[in-house]
Scaffold this active site. Structure first.
Site, PDB file in Angstrom:
ATOM      1  N   GLU A  77      10.196  20.689  15.589  1.00  0.00           N
ATOM      2  CA  GLU A  77       9.289  19.592  16.020  1.00  0.00           C
ATOM      3  C   GLU A  77       9.099  19.538  17.545  1.00  0.00           C
TER       4      GLU A  77
ATOM      5  N   TYR B  78      11.446  19.718  19.852  1.00  0.00           N
ATOM      6  CA  TYR B  78      12.577  19.147  20.595  1.00  0.00           C
ATOM      7  C   TYR B  78      13.325  20.246  21.366  1.00  0.00           C
TER       8      TYR B  78
ATOM      9  N   ARG C 245       5.939  28.862  25.372  1.00  0.00           N
ATOM     10  CA  ARG C 245       5.196  27.725  25.912  1.00  0.00           C
ATOM     11  C   ARG C 245       6.030  26.890  26.871  1.00  0.00           C
TER      12      ARG C 245
ATOM     13  N   ARG D   5      17.543  23.005  11.229  1.00  0.00           N
ATOM     14  CA  ARG D   5      16.111  22.708  11.048  1.00  0.00           C
ATOM     15  C   ARG D   5      15.337  23.709  11.881  1.00  0.00           C
TER      16      ARG D   5
ATOM     17  N   HIS E 240       5.644  17.760  17.961  1.00  0.00           N
ATOM     18  CA  HIS E 240       5.043  16.430  18.064  1.00  0.00           C
ATOM     19  C   HIS E 240       3.774  16.449  18.913  1.00  0.00           C
TER      20      HIS E 240
ATOM     21  N   ARG F 193      -1.821  19.321  17.963  1.00  0.00           N
ATOM     22  CA  ARG F 193      -3.051  18.572  17.661  1.00  0.00           C
ATOM     23  C   ARG F 193      -3.527  18.890  16.239  1.00  0.00           C
TER      24      ARG F 193
ATOM     25  N   CYS G  62       4.957   7.301  -1.977  1.00  0.00           N
ATOM     26  CA  CYS G  62       4.593   7.233  -0.555  1.00  0.00           C
ATOM     27  C   CYS G  62       3.164   7.724  -0.407  1.00  0.00           C
TER      28      CYS G  62
ATOM     29  N   GLN H 225       2.137   3.722   8.374  1.00  0.00           N
ATOM     30  CA  GLN H 225       1.919   2.423   9.018  1.00  0.00           C
ATOM     31  C   GLN H 225       3.188   1.611   9.262  1.00  0.00           C
TER      32      GLN H 225
ATOM     33  N   CYS I  24       6.420   3.039   8.767  1.00  0.00           N
ATOM     34  CA  CYS I  24       7.575   3.888   9.095  1.00  0.00           C
ATOM     35  C   CYS I  24       7.383   4.491  10.486  1.00  0.00           C
TER      36      CYS I  24
ATOM     37  N   CYS J 259       8.425   0.180   5.012  1.00  0.00           N
ATOM     38  CA  CYS J 259       7.445   0.935   4.242  1.00  0.00           C
ATOM     39  C   CYS J 259       6.323   0.005   3.790  1.00  0.00           C
TER      40      CYS J 259
ATOM     41  N   LYS K 212      -7.812   9.670   1.727  1.00  0.00           N
ATOM     42  CA  LYS K 212      -6.994   8.511   1.331  1.00  0.00           C
ATOM     43  C   LYS K 212      -6.804   8.475  -0.192  1.00  0.00           C
TER      44      LYS K 212
ATOM     45  N   TRP L 246      -5.043   9.308  16.347  1.00  0.00           N
ATOM     46  CA  TRP L 246      -5.544  10.523  16.989  1.00  0.00           C
ATOM     47  C   TRP L 246      -6.148  11.481  15.954  1.00  0.00           C
TER      48      TRP L 246
ATOM     49  N   LEU M 116      -5.754  -8.049   9.254  1.00  0.00           N
ATOM     50  CA  LEU M 116      -5.145  -7.877   7.931  1.00  0.00           C
ATOM     51  C   LEU M 116      -5.033  -6.394   7.611  1.00  0.00           C
TER      52      LEU M 116
HETATM   53  P1  FAD Z   1      -8.017  -8.025  -1.360  1.00  0.00           P
HETATM   54  O1  FAD Z   1      -7.717  -6.604  -1.345  1.00  0.00           O
HETATM   55  O2  FAD Z   1      -9.341  -8.469  -0.837  1.00  0.00           O
HETATM   56  O3  FAD Z   1      -7.866  -8.556  -2.855  1.00  0.00           O
HETATM   57  C1  FAD Z   1      -8.282  -9.820  -3.281  1.00  0.00           C
HETATM   58  C2  FAD Z   1      -8.583  -9.789  -4.762  1.00  0.00           C
HETATM   59  O4  FAD Z   1      -8.803 -11.108  -5.220  1.00  0.00           O
HETATM   60  C3  FAD Z   1      -9.817  -8.996  -5.110  1.00  0.00           C
HETATM   61  O5  FAD Z   1      -9.535  -8.063  -6.126  1.00  0.00           O
HETATM   62  C4  FAD Z   1     -10.803 -10.066  -5.595  1.00  0.00           C
HETATM   63  O6  FAD Z   1     -11.678  -9.589  -6.604  1.00  0.00           O
HETATM   64  C5  FAD Z   1      -9.856 -11.110  -6.160  1.00  0.00           C
HETATM   65  N1  FAD Z   1     -10.419 -12.459  -6.226  1.00  0.00           N
HETATM   66  C6  FAD Z   1     -11.068 -13.150  -5.264  1.00  0.00           C
HETATM   67  N2  FAD Z   1     -11.368 -14.378  -5.711  1.00  0.00           N
HETATM   68  C7  FAD Z   1     -10.898 -14.478  -6.972  1.00  0.00           C
HETATM   69  C8  FAD Z   1     -10.871 -15.500  -7.940  1.00  0.00           C
HETATM   70  N3  FAD Z   1     -11.394 -16.711  -7.709  1.00  0.00           N
HETATM   71  N4  FAD Z   1     -10.303 -15.250  -9.139  1.00  0.00           N
HETATM   72  C9  FAD Z   1      -9.742 -14.046  -9.397  1.00  0.00           C
HETATM   73  N5  FAD Z   1      -9.756 -13.040  -8.520  1.00  0.00           N
HETATM   74  C10 FAD Z   1     -10.293 -13.256  -7.312  1.00  0.00           C
HETATM   75  N6  FAD Z   1      -5.175  -1.239   4.758  1.00  0.00           N
HETATM   76  C11 FAD Z   1      -4.145  -0.550   5.197  1.00  0.00           C
HETATM   77  O7  FAD Z   1      -3.067  -1.108   5.359  1.00  0.00           O
HETATM   78  N7  FAD Z   1      -4.235   0.779   5.457  1.00  0.00           N
HETATM   79  C12 FAD Z   1      -5.370   1.442   5.292  1.00  0.00           C
HETATM   80  O8  FAD Z   1      -5.423   2.644   5.549  1.00  0.00           O
HETATM   81  C13 FAD Z   1      -6.486   0.754   4.815  1.00  0.00           C
HETATM   82  N8  FAD Z   1      -7.655   1.387   4.646  1.00  0.00           N
HETATM   83  C14 FAD Z   1      -8.708   0.686   4.173  1.00  0.00           C
HETATM   84  C15 FAD Z   1      -9.916   1.354   3.987  1.00  0.00           C
HETATM   85  C16 FAD Z   1     -11.001   0.684   3.478  1.00  0.00           C
HETATM   86  C17 FAD Z   1     -12.297   1.414   3.290  1.00  0.00           C
HETATM   87  C18 FAD Z   1     -10.885  -0.691   3.128  1.00  0.00           C
HETATM   88  C19 FAD Z   1     -12.050  -1.431   2.537  1.00  0.00           C
HETATM   89  C20 FAD Z   1      -9.703  -1.353   3.326  1.00  0.00           C
HETATM   90  C21 FAD Z   1      -8.613  -0.682   3.871  1.00  0.00           C
HETATM   91  N9  FAD Z   1      -7.413  -1.322   4.112  1.00  0.00           N
HETATM   92  C22 FAD Z   1      -6.349  -0.618   4.556  1.00  0.00           C
HETATM   93  C23 FAD Z   1      -7.292  -2.789   4.023  1.00  0.00           C
HETATM   94  C24 FAD Z   1      -6.585  -3.255   2.751  1.00  0.00           C
HETATM   95  O9  FAD Z   1      -7.173  -2.713   1.614  1.00  0.00           O
HETATM   96  C25 FAD Z   1      -6.605  -4.779   2.741  1.00  0.00           C
HETATM   97  O10 FAD Z   1      -5.971  -5.267   3.879  1.00  0.00           O
HETATM   98  C26 FAD Z   1      -5.911  -5.330   1.520  1.00  0.00           C
HETATM   99  O11 FAD Z   1      -6.543  -4.892   0.347  1.00  0.00           O
HETATM  100  C27 FAD Z   1      -5.909  -6.868   1.532  1.00  0.00           C
HETATM  101  O12 FAD Z   1      -5.216  -7.304   0.403  1.00  0.00           O
HETATM  102  P2  FAD Z   1      -5.408  -8.724  -0.253  1.00  0.00           P
HETATM  103  O13 FAD Z   1      -4.657  -8.690  -1.521  1.00  0.00           O
HETATM  104  O14 FAD Z   1      -5.070  -9.773   0.728  1.00  0.00           O
HETATM  105  O15 FAD Z   1      -6.962  -8.881  -0.547  1.00  0.00           O
HETATM  106  P1  NAP Z   2     -11.341  -4.645  12.304  1.00  0.00           P
HETATM  107  O1  NAP Z   2     -10.362  -3.582  12.590  1.00  0.00           O
HETATM  108  O2  NAP Z   2     -11.076  -6.014  12.742  1.00  0.00           O
HETATM  109  O3  NAP Z   2     -12.725  -4.149  12.872  1.00  0.00           O
HETATM  110  C1  NAP Z   2     -13.889  -4.887  12.793  1.00  0.00           C
HETATM  111  C2  NAP Z   2     -14.965  -4.240  13.687  1.00  0.00           C
HETATM  112  O4  NAP Z   2     -16.127  -4.980  13.615  1.00  0.00           O
HETATM  113  C3  NAP Z   2     -14.561  -4.172  15.115  1.00  0.00           C
HETATM  114  O5  NAP Z   2     -14.935  -2.887  15.586  1.00  0.00           O
HETATM  115  C4  NAP Z   2     -15.352  -5.250  15.812  1.00  0.00           C
HETATM  116  O6  NAP Z   2     -15.548  -4.675  17.079  1.00  0.00           O
HETATM  117  C5  NAP Z   2     -16.567  -5.399  14.906  1.00  0.00           C
HETATM  118  N1  NAP Z   2     -17.037  -6.772  14.757  1.00  0.00           N
HETATM  119  C6  NAP Z   2     -16.318  -7.885  14.521  1.00  0.00           C
HETATM  120  N2  NAP Z   2     -17.116  -8.953  14.406  1.00  0.00           N
HETATM  121  C7  NAP Z   2     -18.377  -8.521  14.554  1.00  0.00           C
HETATM  122  C8  NAP Z   2     -19.658  -9.153  14.543  1.00  0.00           C
HETATM  123  N3  NAP Z   2     -19.787 -10.450  14.346  1.00  0.00           N
HETATM  124  N4  NAP Z   2     -20.741  -8.386  14.744  1.00  0.00           N
HETATM  125  C9  NAP Z   2     -20.624  -7.077  14.947  1.00  0.00           C
HETATM  126  N5  NAP Z   2     -19.449  -6.419  14.986  1.00  0.00           N
HETATM  127  C10 NAP Z   2     -18.346  -7.136  14.780  1.00  0.00           C
HETATM  128  O7  NAP Z   2     -11.570  -4.738  10.756  1.00  0.00           O
HETATM  129  P2  NAP Z   2     -11.929  -3.664   9.675  1.00  0.00           P
HETATM  130  O8  NAP Z   2     -12.425  -2.389  10.235  1.00  0.00           O
HETATM  131  O9  NAP Z   2     -12.822  -4.410   8.752  1.00  0.00           O
HETATM  132  O10 NAP Z   2     -10.572  -3.382   8.965  1.00  0.00           O
HETATM  133  C11 NAP Z   2      -9.892  -4.398   8.248  1.00  0.00           C
HETATM  134  C12 NAP Z   2      -8.448  -4.149   8.258  1.00  0.00           C
HETATM  135  O11 NAP Z   2      -8.153  -3.061   7.400  1.00  0.00           O
HETATM  136  C13 NAP Z   2      -7.987  -3.787   9.634  1.00  0.00           C
HETATM  137  O12 NAP Z   2      -7.327  -4.880  10.228  1.00  0.00           O
HETATM  138  C14 NAP Z   2      -7.117  -2.626   9.460  1.00  0.00           C
HETATM  139  O13 NAP Z   2      -5.798  -2.914   9.813  1.00  0.00           O
HETATM  140  C15 NAP Z   2      -7.172  -2.283   7.979  1.00  0.00           C
HETATM  141  N6  NAP Z   2      -7.467  -0.872   7.907  1.00  0.00           N
HETATM  142  C16 NAP Z   2      -6.544  -0.008   8.345  1.00  0.00           C
HETATM  143  C17 NAP Z   2      -6.803   1.317   8.335  1.00  0.00           C
HETATM  144  C18 NAP Z   2      -5.770   2.308   8.795  1.00  0.00           C
HETATM  145  O14 NAP Z   2      -6.036   3.474   8.785  1.00  0.00           O
HETATM  146  N7  NAP Z   2      -4.606   1.888   9.183  1.00  0.00           N
HETATM  147  C19 NAP Z   2      -8.018   1.790   7.899  1.00  0.00           C
HETATM  148  C20 NAP Z   2      -8.956   0.873   7.473  1.00  0.00           C
HETATM  149  C21 NAP Z   2      -8.677  -0.452   7.503  1.00  0.00           C
HETATM  150  P3  NAP Z   2     -16.477  -5.253  18.221  1.00  0.00           P
HETATM  151  O15 NAP Z   2     -16.174  -6.710  18.248  1.00  0.00           O
HETATM  152  O16 NAP Z   2     -16.069  -4.533  19.456  1.00  0.00           O
HETATM  153  O17 NAP Z   2     -17.830  -4.889  17.824  1.00  0.00           O
HETATM  154 FE1  SF4 Z   3       5.042   6.362   3.084  1.00  0.00          FE
HETATM  155 FE2  SF4 Z   3       5.669   5.337   5.480  1.00  0.00          FE
HETATM  156 FE3  SF4 Z   3       3.367   4.645   4.319  1.00  0.00          FE
HETATM  157 FE4  SF4 Z   3       5.704   3.838   3.297  1.00  0.00          FE
HETATM  158  S1  SF4 Z   3       4.839   3.303   5.300  1.00  0.00           S
HETATM  159  S2  SF4 Z   3       3.959   4.640   2.165  1.00  0.00           S
HETATM  160  S3  SF4 Z   3       7.010   5.575   3.733  1.00  0.00           S
HETATM  161  S4  SF4 Z   3       4.001   6.705   5.001  1.00  0.00           S
END
Ligand code: FAD
Ligand code: NAP
Ligand code: SF4
Length: 718
Positions: A174, A176, A185, A224, A262, A265, A344, A349, A351, A363, A431, A586, A702
């Protein structure tokens, strides 16, 4: 390879076969790879660390390897980081070895000298060459310093033996310290520790020899070995093979593979790396040595591990993160219950991202990892009837943890399937692993007897009518619709409509919002319709070659061109992707660049119409303020490097303001999310007490990590 006789009747005969080392036997072929949890750094946290390892030993792991402990002060990661250099430190280690042995496990201590990856001005290396990822330029070790370091490794190994460990792992990969001597290098020496390949590997071989002399013949020494450096001027395959042979002769018990420095790229463990992407190198190395070889990287399910072992691409498999995600991984494989494994998803995120920000590792899919003594799901004295509304990550985690404790749980989900926003995430190229979490919860809900009501939006009447003892609101989030003129134009769609295939994008797309979802959506748009990358395509995209053909195994990346033009836009003037994970951001940024995504910052959204998206774009000048420059210029080098970022912060002033029209045929809204609180508000108005978790609680910042943790923590309290 013939099926091992002793385990021929088991689900995974190769994986579960014991390994007899003569003086000791590993109960199966599963090695828990080294992972720094943060608990190693603080004596007071060793009881927690012991509980963490004990849970994995109880779960059946064959050999556990601890996080790295430095053999010398200069080898420490940062001041106060983990080390094992004196007998005073032994008692705390005995907590660990006793706890693991009480569960029938075996454990080796990793000896890690960070070399030029140290975050302190005393760092040392083969040559005085600063790494691109750390601020300190190392000092080149003298002959005496090298001798002292070799002795340090031997002393740490002796201390580990005295503390009751079953072995040590010598970290030689890695990028080290040891790896820094091995590669041209970082090793420009002209003495007997540099120049020829033989000289460059001398320190690695002497360390193994000195450790073997110190610990005697009946102690495990894992070395390792970096088989694929993935950096320019890395090692060639011939050099790796010669090193492996000499390491074996010097007394190593087995070789564990290391992939990539580490500073490389090329991603090596993130979720977009295909499973088992590098294990063929273990198979290749096995032909040149007679000691066992451990295959590693992106192995997360028993079937994959079994295939690797059965086809001879390794004698053991190493997994670190999968055992954080599920401490009972091996026990479940023994029962042939793979579908019960909490897999996993390689998101990093909770770890690695925690490790790099010096927060205790846990985790995302298992928030109890690292918190075994705190977040406990005790069986309940009084069974309650609980409603959980919403089957996204928060609701799923809460419902299953409540049921595990013995409560009676009804889970209501408006959609016809579980997963919430996470079910959208699993459709993003790279994903695909996220689907495993949804599979895991599907199986858990069934196993724990949660009554799941799909296609059932919960209403205040429904909740009140059922007379629940507790009501949990996990209704999550919905995409924010920003106030932009023309946002109702037919060319506009939300990220959910796009990714779920409800609307089809054109050839030229503007993505509004460059947070995690905007970046993911850009990846979705720039990949072909069949998103899953196969290994060959992934290697071409990232320029991963054969170390037998190019030094370090690097070739020129040849990514597939994007099928459409994509603009990724944000209002902030900062660099896009700043808020992404430390260890994954990155990768996303590099992927977007490779696919030609055009990034626009400092945007104001004027309107959307038939001509496309109209923006006002403000470009900023960048530069360090003159006053700060004057002060920092007078400081000595090492002090300058220690300055906090705030003192060298970039000053910004407006350079120009332009009106721009992007002639796109599609606009995708990724402008954040809003909490879905209607039900919570209605119930509150009727005087019904609820618990609100996940996105329904707070939408800002969130992620699934917070959603799952909040759900589990609430379930542990109710
Ligand atoms: P939600 O996932 O919004 O779930 C809420 C649920 O409640 C839904 O199924 C909805 O249908 C249901 N619901 C709402 N109202 C009612 C009702 N009245 N009765 C019954 N059911 C209802 N997060 C990460 O940590 N890492 C990532 O890499 C990541 N990538 C993402 C990529 C994308 C494209 C997206 C869209 C999201 C990603 N997220 C990621 C974000 C992550 O999915 C959310 O933060 C997470 O799903 C939020 O969980 P939650 O349970 O709070 O809400
Ligand atoms: P986010 O990270 O909060 O990004 C929202 C984006 O929208 C920002 O770029 C913001 O930037 C813009 N924005 C906010 N309000 C706006 C408005 N009124 N008009 C126009 N632009 C606006 O949220 P997200 O992309 O929806 O992701 C949601 C959560 O899912 C994130 O918090 C993230 O942690 C999680 N997630 C994580 C991953 C991961 O790989 N770890 C991947 C996907 C999602 P400006 O204000 O600069 O325009
Ligand atoms: Fe795997 Fe780490 Fe993500 Fe947990 S936080 S699922 S151990 S990569």
């Amino acid at each position: 390879m013939t099926t091992p006789a002793s385990t021929a009747d088991r689900a995974y005969p190769y994986l579960l076969a014991p390994l007899d080392l003569g003086y000791t036997t590993l109960r199966n072929r599963v090695v828990m790879g080294s992972m720094h949890t943060g608990m190693e750094d603080k004596a007071a946290e060793f009881p927690d660390l012991a509980a963490f390892f004990a849970a994995r030993a109880r779960g059946g792991v064959g050999l556990i390897i601890t996080g790295g402990f430095a053999p010398t002060l200069e080898g420490m990661f940062y001041p106060g980081a983990s080390k094992l250099t004196s007998r005073r430190e032994l008692d705390r280690h005995r907590l660990i070895t006793d706890a693991v042995h009480a569960e029938g496990g075996k454990i080796a201590l990793q000896i890690l000298h960070a070399g030029r990856y140290s975050y302190h001005p005393m760092s040392v290396s083969a040559s005085a060459i600063k790494s691109p990822i750390t601020p300190f330029k190392p000092r080149a070790l003298s002959e005496w310093g090298i001798r002292r370091t070799i002795a340090g490794f031997a002393r740490t190994a002796s201390l580990a033996q005295e503390a009751g460990y079953d072995g040590v792992e010598i970290m030689g990969s890695e990028g080290y310290f040891i790896n820094q001597f091995l590669a041209p290098r970082t090793n420009k020496r002209t003495d007997r520790w540099g120049g020829s390949p033989e000289n460059r590997r001398r320190i690695a071989v002497e360390i193994v020899r000195a450790v073997r002399e110190a610990v005697g013949p009946e102690f495990i020494i894992v070395y390792r070995i970096s088989v694929l450096d993935l950096v320019e001027e890395g090692q060639t395959w011939d050099e790796v093979v010669d090193l492996a042979r000499e390491i074996e002769a010097a007394g190593a018990t087995m070789l564990n593979l290391g992939i990539g420095w580490h500073e490389a790229r090329v991603p090596t463990i993130v979720t977009s790396v295909p499973r088992a992407a590098f294990v063929s190198l273990a198979g290749r190395l096995k032909k040149d040595v007679s000691i066992p070889v451990i295959a590693t990287n992106r192995i997360n399910m028993p079937e994959i591990a079994e295939d690797i072992l059965a086809r001879g691409d390794g004698d053991l498999v190493s997994m670190a993160r999968p055992l954080l995600a599920d401490p009972d991984w091996v026990r479940k494989a023994e029962r042939d219950a793979d579908e019960e494994i909490n897999t996993c998803i390689a998101c990093n995120q909770a770890c690695l991202d925690h490790t790099f920000t010096r927060t205790r590792a846990s985790c995302l899919v298992n928030p109890r990892a690292g918190y075994e003594t705190e977040l406990i799901l005790t069986p309940v004295d009084r069974v309650k009837k609980v409603a959980v509304v919403g089957a996204g990550p928060a609701g799923l985690a809460c419902a299953t943890a409540l049921a595990e404790r013995g409560h009676v749980v009804d889970l209501y989900e408006a959609q016809d399937s579980i997963g919430g926003q996470f079910a959208i995430a699993q459709r993003i190229p790279g994903k695909e692993e996220f689907a495993e979490t949804i599979r895991y919860y599907t199986v858990q809900l069934e196993r724990l007897g949660v009554r799941v009501h799909l296609g059932t939006p919960a209403t205040p009447e429904l909740i009140e009518g059922e007379q629940f003892d507790e009501v949990v609101i996990a209704t999550g989030v919905e995409p924010r619709i920003p106030q932009i003129e023309g946002v109702d134009h037919p060319s506009v769609m939300t990220y959910a409509e796009l990714v779920l295939g409800e609307k089809v994008p054109g050839d030229s797309v503007a993505v509004i919002g460059a947070g995690g979802i905007g970046v993911d959506v850009s990846e979705f748009l720039t990949h072909l319709d069949s998103p899953t990358l196969d290994l060959k395509a992934w290697q071409e995209e990232w320029g991963v070659g054969d170390p037998a053909e190019t030094r370090g195994g690097l070739t020129t990346p040849q990514p597939e061109p994007s099928p459409r033009e994509v603009f990724l836009i944000q209002r902030k003037t900062s660099t896009i992707g700043r808020g992404l994970g430390k260890t994954t951001g990155w990768v996303h940024r590099a992927a977007l660049k490779a696919k030609g995504v055009q990034q626009i910052t400092g945007a104001t959204y004027d309107r959307i119409d038939d001509a496309g998206l109209h923006l006002t774009v403000t470009t900023m000048k960048r530069g360090v303020p003159r006053g700060v420059q004057k002060v920092t210029a007078t400081l000595p080098g090492p002090l300058k490097q220690m300055l906090p970022r705030s003192l060298t912060k970039v000053a910004q002033e407006v350079d120009r303001v332009e009106q721009v029209t992007l002639p796109v045929d599609t606009v995708v809204l990724c402008a954040g999310q809003e909490s879905v609180r209607t039900l919570a508000d209605e119930l509150a108005a009727r005087g019904v007490r609820t618990h609100i978790i996940g996105g329904a609680d707070v939408a800002a910042e969130l992620d699934a990590k917070r959603a799952i943790r909040q759900g589990t923590e609430l379930a542990a309290r109710l």
